[in-house]
Design a protein around this motif. Structure first.
Motif, PDB file in Angstrom:
ATOM      1  N   LYS B   2       0.662  -1.164  -0.098  1.00 12.10           N
ATOM      2  CA  LYS B   2      -0.007   0.033  -0.029  1.00 12.10           C
ATOM      3  C   LYS B   2       0.979   1.258  -0.026  1.00 12.10           C
ATOM      4  O   LYS B   2       1.918   1.266   0.691  1.00 12.10           O
ATOM      5  CB  LYS B   2      -1.024   0.021   1.017  1.00 12.10           C
ATOM      6  CG  LYS B   2      -1.964  -0.857   1.122  1.00 12.10           C
ATOM      7  CD  LYS B   2      -3.006  -0.754   2.363  1.00 12.10           C
ATOM      8  CE  LYS B   2      -3.963  -1.804   2.262  1.00 12.10           C
ATOM      9  NZ  LYS B   2      -4.450  -1.951   3.653  1.00 12.10           N
ATOM     10  N   THR B   3       0.383   2.204  -0.752  1.00 13.57           N
ATOM     11  CA  THR B   3       1.015   3.661  -0.797  1.00 13.57           C
ATOM     12  C   THR B   3       0.114   4.678  -0.341  1.00 13.57           C
ATOM     13  O   THR B   3      -0.890   4.648  -0.471  1.00 13.57           O
ATOM     14  CB  THR B   3       1.496   3.918  -2.226  1.00 13.57           C
ATOM     15  OG1 THR B   3       2.217   2.779  -2.682  1.00 13.57           O
ATOM     16  CG2 THR B   3       2.183   5.027  -2.142  1.00 13.57           C
ATOM     17  N   ALA B   4       0.541   5.664   0.574  1.00  8.11           N
ATOM     18  CA  ALA B   4      -0.165   6.772   1.126  1.00  8.11           C
ATOM     19  C   ALA B   4       0.430   8.138   0.375  1.00  8.11           C
ATOM     20  O   ALA B   4       1.396   8.230   0.296  1.00  8.11           O
ATOM     21  CB  ALA B   4      -0.158   6.718   2.421  1.00  8.11           C
ATOM     22  N   VAL B  63       0.770   0.567   5.417  1.00 10.77           N
ATOM     23  CA  VAL B  63       1.409   1.203   4.259  1.00 10.77           C
ATOM     24  C   VAL B  63       2.933   1.183   4.258  1.00 10.77           C
ATOM     25  O   VAL B  63       3.578   0.949   5.230  1.00 10.77           O
ATOM     26  CB  VAL B  63       1.101   2.805   4.504  1.00 10.77           C
ATOM     27  CG1 VAL B  63       2.058   3.588   3.586  1.00 10.77           C
ATOM     28  CG2 VAL B  63      -0.239   3.186   4.299  1.00 10.77           C
ATOM     29  N   ALA B  64       3.375   0.879   3.035  1.00  5.88           N
ATOM     30  CA  ALA B  64       5.069   0.610   2.818  1.00  5.88           C
ATOM     31  C   ALA B  64       5.534   1.872   2.347  1.00  5.88           C
ATOM     32  O   ALA B  64       6.962   1.933   2.411  1.00  5.88           O
ATOM     33  CB  ALA B  64       5.014  -0.557   1.868  1.00  5.88           C
ATOM     34  N   LYS B  65       4.981   2.885   2.004  1.00  7.33           N
ATOM     35  CA  LYS B  65       5.555   4.007   1.325  1.00  7.33           C
ATOM     36  C   LYS B  65       4.639   5.174   1.360  1.00  7.33           C
ATOM     37  O   LYS B  65       3.248   4.977   1.142  1.00  7.33           O
ATOM     38  CB  LYS B  65       5.634   3.635  -0.113  1.00  7.33           C
ATOM     39  CG  LYS B  65       6.157   4.653  -1.277  1.00  7.33           C
ATOM     40  CD  LYS B  65       6.673   3.992  -2.480  1.00  7.33           C
ATOM     41  CE  LYS B  65       5.679   4.014  -3.622  1.00  7.33           C
ATOM     42  NZ  LYS B  65       6.146   3.209  -4.665  1.00  7.33           N
ATOM     43  N   VAL B  66       5.174   6.446   1.853  1.00  5.56           N
ATOM     44  CA  VAL B  66       4.363   7.425   1.925  1.00  5.56           C
ATOM     45  C   VAL B  66       4.926   8.631   1.081  1.00  5.56           C
ATOM     46  O   VAL B  66       6.280   8.832   1.178  1.00  5.56           O
ATOM     47  CB  VAL B  66       4.499   8.051   3.426  1.00  5.56           C
ATOM     48  CG1 VAL B  66       3.465   9.099   3.595  1.00  5.56           C
ATOM     49  CG2 VAL B  66       4.180   6.965   4.428  1.00  5.56           C
ATOM     50  N   ILE B  67       4.230   9.206   0.385  1.00  3.86           N
ATOM     51  CA  ILE B  67       4.397  10.510  -0.447  1.00  3.86           C
ATOM     52  C   ILE B  67       4.000  11.591  -0.006  1.00  3.86           C
ATOM     53  O   ILE B  67       2.564  11.788   0.190  1.00  3.86           O
ATOM     54  CB  ILE B  67       3.922  10.085  -1.946  1.00  3.86           C
ATOM     55  CG1 ILE B  67       4.404   8.934  -2.375  1.00  3.86           C
ATOM     56  CG2 ILE B  67       4.350  11.173  -2.801  1.00  3.86           C
ATOM     57  CD1 ILE B  67       3.995   8.491  -4.041  1.00  3.86           C
ATOM     58  N   SER B  68       4.864  12.529   0.671  1.00  2.00           N
ATOM     59  CA  SER B  68       4.402  13.961   1.005  1.00  2.00           C
ATOM     60  C   SER B  68       5.348  15.034   0.506  1.00  2.00           C
ATOM     61  O   SER B  68       6.375  14.794  -0.291  1.00  2.00           O
ATOM     62  CB  SER B  68       4.317  13.737   2.511  1.00  2.00           C
ATOM     63  OG  SER B  68       3.917  14.803   2.942  1.00  2.00           O
ATOM     64  N   GLY B  69       5.293  16.215   1.145  1.00  2.00           N
ATOM     65  CA  GLY B  69       6.181  17.269   0.604  1.00  2.00           C
ATOM     66  C   GLY B  69       7.209  17.329   1.726  1.00  2.00           C
ATOM     67  O   GLY B  69       8.238  18.077   1.337  1.00  2.00           O
ATOM     68  N   ASP B  70       6.954  16.741   2.932  1.00  2.00           N
ATOM     69  CA  ASP B  70       8.012  17.380   3.942  1.00  2.00           C
ATOM     70  C   ASP B  70       7.863  16.177   5.278  1.00  2.00           C
ATOM     71  O   ASP B  70       6.517  16.053   5.360  1.00  2.00           O
ATOM     72  CB  ASP B  70       7.793  18.722   4.222  1.00  2.00           C
ATOM     73  CG  ASP B  70       8.957  18.976   5.332  1.00  2.00           C
ATOM     74  OD1 ASP B  70      10.176  18.734   4.906  1.00  2.00           O
ATOM     75  OD2 ASP B  70       8.700  19.439   6.617  1.00  2.00           O
TER      76      ASP B  70
END
Ligand SMILES: [Zn+2]
Lengths: 137, 105
Positions: B2-4, B63-70
């Motif tokens: 899962k990716t967040a 979740v295995a991967k988190v995408i954010s800006g910071d």
């Protein structure tokens, strides 16, 4: 005798190479060099809202050194605003955190947990990736 | 897996949220089925510890991967501990669907 320069640990480099004022009246003076560790001090204290004790620990410097870096950062940013000067970020004494990688293809920054075997960009799957602290910006 | 992705709203047309601990919503994508699910971040307004709470939430959701800006230093410490990969997309004002299509390549 000059003071020995210690390397400071920073968490991630700023996401920009500089800031430029616009709509200015008259000539602006020469640019200001903001060091990475100065950016980091401002980020930890005024953005992440950490106490100075926590911030200096994260950066691997003494409380007094942190206070000096933070003060210098604030003064530089203040003169940039008042004197409408451009800000450029330079490496300074910072050593980037080893954990971050950078993708040359899509500019994503990411960590690589030890349980991952695929050494690829998690966004575009490119293998043109490098440790951030090897990049000269 | 899962990716967040941190999101400003509930739905794939919403804008990418550059904050992690204080993100308004988390969009969780199941990489196998492509299904998306949105979770409101009820810790977004905490005065402290939002990064830790959000990291724990990621682990809880698998979740295995988190995408954010910071990622703040505390969030980074916790996500590292949970072996969750952090991805930073800076200056990205794109929508959640744009990021999802980037991931699909
Ligand atoms: Zn990439």
């Amino acid at each position: 005798m000059p003071r020995r320069r210690r390397h400071r640990r920073i968490v991630a480099p700023p996401g920009f190479q500089g800031y430029k004022p616009y709509g200015t009246v008259g000539e602006s003076a020469e640019h200001i060099s903001l060091f990475y560790e100065e950016y980091e001090a401002i980020k930890l204290a005024d953005y992440d809202l950490l106490k100075h004790e926590e911030a200096c620990e994260l950066m691997g410097v003494s409380r007094a050194t942190f206070a000096r870096i933070y003060e210098s950062a604030r003064r530089k940013i203040a003169s940039a605003l008042v004197e409408t000067r451009e800000i450029k970020t330079v490496f300074g004494n910072a050593v980037l955190d080893n954990d971050w990688l950078f993708c040359h293809n899509c500019s994503a920054k990411f960590t690589m947990p030890s349980n991952l075997t695929e050494q690829k960009c998690p966004v575009c799957k490119s293998d043109k990736i490098d440790f951030l602290n090897k990049l000269k910006i | 897996m899962k990716t967040a992705i941190t999101s400003k709203g509930n739905g794939t047309s919403a804008q990418f949220d550059l904050r992690f601990g204080r993100a308004a919503w988390f969009c969780v994508i199941d990489d196998e089925t492509g299904n998306t699910e949105f979770f409101e971040n009820d810790c977004a307004n905490l005065s402290g510890g939002a990064g830790i709470k959000a990291s724990e939430k990621m682990a809880e959701l698998g979740v295995a991967k988190v995408i954010s800006g910071d990622f703040g230093p505390k969030a980074k410490e916790y996500l590292n501990k949970f072996n969750i990969q952090m991805v930073i997309l800076s200056n990205d004002s794109s929508s959640i669907e744009t990021i999802i299509s980037k991931l699909k390549g």
